[in-house]
Every structure is written in C-alpha cells, then in structure tokens.
Design a protein around this motif. Structure first.
Motif, PDB file in Angstrom:
ATOM      1  N   PRO A  98     -17.895  -7.949  18.111  1.00 21.42           N
ATOM      2  CA  PRO A  98     -19.107  -8.722  18.432  1.00 21.42           C
ATOM      3  C   PRO A  98     -18.759  -9.913  19.318  1.00 21.42           C
ATOM      4  CG  PRO A  98     -18.442  -9.094  16.163  1.00 21.42           C
ATOM      5  CD  PRO A  98     -17.552  -8.031  16.708  1.00 21.42           C
ATOM      6  N   THR A  99     -19.650 -10.203  20.222  1.00 23.68           N
ATOM      7  CA  THR A  99     -19.436 -11.350  21.102  1.00 23.68           C
ATOM      8  C   THR A  99     -19.762 -12.622  20.327  1.00 23.68           C
ATOM      9  OG1 THR A  99     -21.691 -11.173  21.911  1.00 23.68           O
ATOM     10  CG2 THR A  99     -19.991 -10.035  23.176  1.00 23.68           C
ATOM     11  N   PRO A 100     -19.084 -13.728  20.635  1.00 20.93           N
ATOM     12  CA  PRO A 100     -19.375 -14.977  19.911  1.00 20.93           C
ATOM     13  C   PRO A 100     -20.820 -15.407  20.126  1.00 20.93           C
ATOM     14  CG  PRO A 100     -17.415 -15.208  21.312  1.00 20.93           C
ATOM     15  CD  PRO A 100     -18.001 -13.873  21.583  1.00 20.93           C
ATOM     16  N   GLY A 101     -21.448 -15.862  19.042  1.00 20.16           N
ATOM     17  CA  GLY A 101     -22.819 -16.333  19.126  1.00 20.16           C
ATOM     18  C   GLY A 101     -23.849 -15.242  18.953  1.00 20.16           C
ATOM     19  N   GLU A 102     -23.427 -14.005  18.736  1.00 18.65           N
ATOM     20  CA  GLU A 102     -24.390 -12.910  18.638  1.00 18.65           C
ATOM     21  C   GLU A 102     -25.211 -13.011  17.358  1.00 18.65           C
ATOM     22  OE1 GLU A 102     -24.443  -8.047  18.987  1.00 18.65           O
ATOM     23  OE2 GLU A 102     -22.572  -9.119  19.145  1.00 18.65           O
ATOM     24  N   PHE A 103     -24.583 -13.408  16.252  1.00 18.19           N
ATOM     25  CA  PHE A 103     -25.296 -13.476  14.980  1.00 18.19           C
ATOM     26  C   PHE A 103     -25.426 -14.907  14.470  1.00 18.19           C
ATOM     27  CE2 PHE A 103     -23.533  -9.148  14.984  1.00 18.19           C
ATOM     28  CZ  PHE A 103     -24.691  -8.417  14.782  1.00 18.19           C
ATOM     29  N   ASP A 104     -25.199 -15.859  15.342  1.00 16.80           N
ATOM     30  CA  ASP A 104     -25.258 -17.254  14.901  1.00 16.80           C
ATOM     31  C   ASP A 104     -26.660 -17.645  14.427  1.00 16.80           C
ATOM     32  OD1 ASP A 104     -22.618 -17.596  15.396  1.00 16.80           O
ATOM     33  OD2 ASP A 104     -22.880 -18.464  17.396  1.00 16.80           O
ATOM     34  N   GLU A 105     -27.678 -17.196  15.143  1.00 16.36           N
ATOM     35  CA  GLU A 105     -29.047 -17.544  14.763  1.00 16.36           C
ATOM     36  C   GLU A 105     -29.396 -16.943  13.402  1.00 16.36           C
ATOM     37  OE1 GLU A 105     -33.643 -17.064  16.422  1.00 16.36           O
ATOM     38  OE2 GLU A 105     -31.966 -16.213  17.546  1.00 16.36           O
ATOM     39  N   LEU A 106     -28.998 -15.710  13.184  1.00 23.57           N
ATOM     40  CA  LEU A 106     -29.277 -15.058  11.901  1.00 23.57           C
ATOM     41  C   LEU A 106     -28.533 -15.766  10.769  1.00 23.57           C
ATOM     42  CD1 LEU A 106     -30.512 -12.734  10.282  1.00 23.57           C
ATOM     43  CD2 LEU A 106     -28.501 -11.374  10.854  1.00 23.57           C
ATOM     44  N   ALA A 107     -27.283 -16.118  11.007  1.00 24.32           N
ATOM     45  CA  ALA A 107     -26.507 -16.809   9.977  1.00 24.32           C
ATOM     46  C   ALA A 107     -27.137 -18.151   9.630  1.00 24.32           C
ATOM     47  CB  ALA A 107     -25.064 -16.997  10.441  1.00 24.32           C
ATOM     48  N   LEU A 109     -30.319 -18.969   9.869  1.00 21.14           N
ATOM     49  CA  LEU A 109     -31.552 -18.729   9.103  1.00 21.14           C
ATOM     50  C   LEU A 109     -31.244 -18.359   7.647  1.00 21.14           C
ATOM     51  CD1 LEU A 109     -33.674 -16.754  11.731  1.00 21.14           C
ATOM     52  CD2 LEU A 109     -34.061 -19.058  10.892  1.00 21.14           C
ATOM     53  N   VAL A 110     -30.190 -17.602   7.425  1.00 22.15           N
ATOM     54  CA  VAL A 110     -29.811 -17.235   6.056  1.00 22.15           C
ATOM     55  C   VAL A 110     -29.372 -18.466   5.286  1.00 22.15           C
ATOM     56  CG1 VAL A 110     -28.110 -15.941   4.697  1.00 22.15           C
ATOM     57  CG2 VAL A 110     -29.257 -14.836   6.604  1.00 22.15           C
ATOM     58  N   ARG A 111     -28.627 -19.358   5.924  1.00 19.93           N
ATOM     59  CA  ARG A 111     -28.189 -20.579   5.249  1.00 19.93           C
ATOM     60  C   ARG A 111     -29.381 -21.458   4.866  1.00 19.93           C
ATOM     61  NH1 ARG A 111     -24.427 -20.793   9.624  1.00 19.93           N
ATOM     62  NH2 ARG A 111     -22.574 -19.642   9.012  1.00 19.93           N
ATOM     63  N   VAL A 112     -30.370 -21.553   5.773  1.00 19.95           N
ATOM     64  CA  VAL A 112     -31.578 -22.333   5.467  1.00 19.95           C
ATOM     65  C   VAL A 112     -32.308 -21.718   4.287  1.00 19.95           C
ATOM     66  CG1 VAL A 112     -33.864 -22.962   6.360  1.00 19.95           C
ATOM     67  CG2 VAL A 112     -31.835 -23.247   7.798  1.00 19.95           C
ATOM     68  N   GLN A 114     -31.068 -19.874   1.855  1.00 20.34           N
ATOM     69  CA  GLN A 114     -30.297 -20.078   0.625  1.00 20.34           C
ATOM     70  C   GLN A 114     -30.435 -21.519   0.124  1.00 20.34           C
ATOM     71  OE1 GLN A 114     -26.365 -18.832   1.756  1.00 20.34           O
ATOM     72  NE2 GLN A 114     -26.710 -16.711   1.082  1.00 20.34           N
ATOM     73  N   ARG A 115     -30.426 -22.489   1.033  1.00 23.54           N
ATOM     74  CA  ARG A 115     -30.582 -23.888   0.646  1.00 23.54           C
ATOM     75  C   ARG A 115     -31.959 -24.137   0.030  1.00 23.54           C
ATOM     76  NH1 ARG A 115     -30.562 -27.336   5.537  1.00 23.54           N
ATOM     77  NH2 ARG A 115     -29.904 -25.524   6.030  1.00 23.54           N
ATOM     78  N   GLN A 116     -33.015 -23.528   0.626  1.00 19.46           N
ATOM     79  CA  GLN A 116     -34.359 -23.684   0.078  1.00 19.46           C
ATOM     80  C   GLN A 116     -34.460 -23.079  -1.320  1.00 19.46           C
ATOM     81  OE1 GLN A 116     -36.855 -21.872   3.015  1.00 19.46           O
ATOM     82  NE2 GLN A 116     -36.919 -23.699   4.329  1.00 19.46           N
ATOM     83  N   ARG A 117     -33.821 -21.930  -1.522  1.00 16.22           N
ATOM     84  CA  ARG A 117     -33.857 -21.286  -2.842  1.00 16.22           C
ATOM     85  C   ARG A 117     -33.170 -22.154  -3.898  1.00 16.22           C
ATOM     86  NH1 ARG A 117     -36.034 -16.840  -4.788  1.00 16.22           N
ATOM     87  NH2 ARG A 117     -34.108 -16.084  -5.665  1.00 16.22           N
ATOM     88  N   THR A 118     -32.015 -22.733  -3.555  1.00 13.45           N
ATOM     89  CA  THR A 118     -31.313 -23.576  -4.536  1.00 13.45           C
ATOM     90  C   THR A 118     -32.110 -24.829  -4.848  1.00 13.45           C
ATOM     91  OG1 THR A 118     -30.002 -24.574  -2.770  1.00 13.45           O
ATOM     92  CG2 THR A 118     -29.000 -22.736  -3.966  1.00 13.45           C
TER      93      THR A 118
END
Length: 129
Positions: A98-107, A109-112, A114-118
């Motif tokens: 994978p090229t760098p930055g390809e899944f950065d946006e998805l990662a 959004l997942v972190r946000v 997870q933080r909201q759930r906690t």
C-alpha cells in the motif's frame, strides 16, 4: 325353475352357515399370538424377539488417553482436508504494497469512533454511579 330355486337355497344356506360359525384361520383372533410360518428359516429370530431393543454390551476399561486419541483420529478421518486457497495473479511478481497515506483517513475515522464509544461508556458509568 326348480333347479334355480334349489341352487339359490343351497347358496343361501352356505351363507347362513358361514355367518353363524366362528371364524377360523389367519384372521380369526387378532389378539392371539401368531404362529410362525413353516416356510421361515429355522435360524431366523422370532419376530417378537427381533423388535426388542438390543442389550448394550459392557465396554471394557481402556486407558482414557488412548481412547481419546482414537476418537480424535476417527474424527479427523471424517473431516475433509482443508487445502490452502491458491493465490490469484502473477506469483512471481513483487507483492503489492500500500502507498503511504492510502488508509490514513479511514484509520483517523476509526480512532474518532473508538474515542466516542469510550466517552459514552464512561458517561453512562458516571451517571449510574
């Protein structure tokens, strides 16, 4: 005419005699036990004995580890062998990285998420306490 009436009365007499005589033969007494036919093989089991449930045989004592190993071997004999999937495409080519930055946006959004759930779980725990 006399012949016809004599034949008629003879037939009527046979019917009356059959009506008042007790039944004989195969269907005479359905509740009684049926006898075996003479045409049955002498070594064939009695029909009443054949319908009885089988008596379980006692199992000899064996080493539990060996019994478990035998059972596992039988089980694995029934399970079809799983073959690894054959990869598609050119097997001699370099793997796709994978090229760098390809899944950065998805990662991010997942972190946000997870933080909201906690935070929600912590708020519910604070309200309940």
């Amino acid at each position: 005419m006399r012949d016809y009436s004599a034949a008629f009365f003879a037939l009527l007499g046979m019917y009356l005699k059959a009506l008042f005589t007790p039944a004989r033969g195969r269907h005479a007494a359905p509740a009684a036990r049926r006898r075996r036919s003479t045409r049955v093989r002498p070594y064939a089991p009695d029909p009443v004995e054949a319908t009885a449930p089988p008596v379980p045989k006692p199992v000899p004592a064996v080493d539990p580890a060996r019994a478990q190993a035998e059972a596992t071997a039988r089980l694995h004999g029934w399970i079809p062998k799983q073959t690894p999937p054959v990869p598609l495409g050119d097997l001699l080519a370099d793997p796709v990285r994978p090229t760098p930055g390809e899944f950065d946006e998805l990662a991010a959004l997942v972190r946000v998420w997870q933080r909201q759930r906690t935070e929600q779980v912590q708020r519910r725990a604070a309200v309940a306490a």
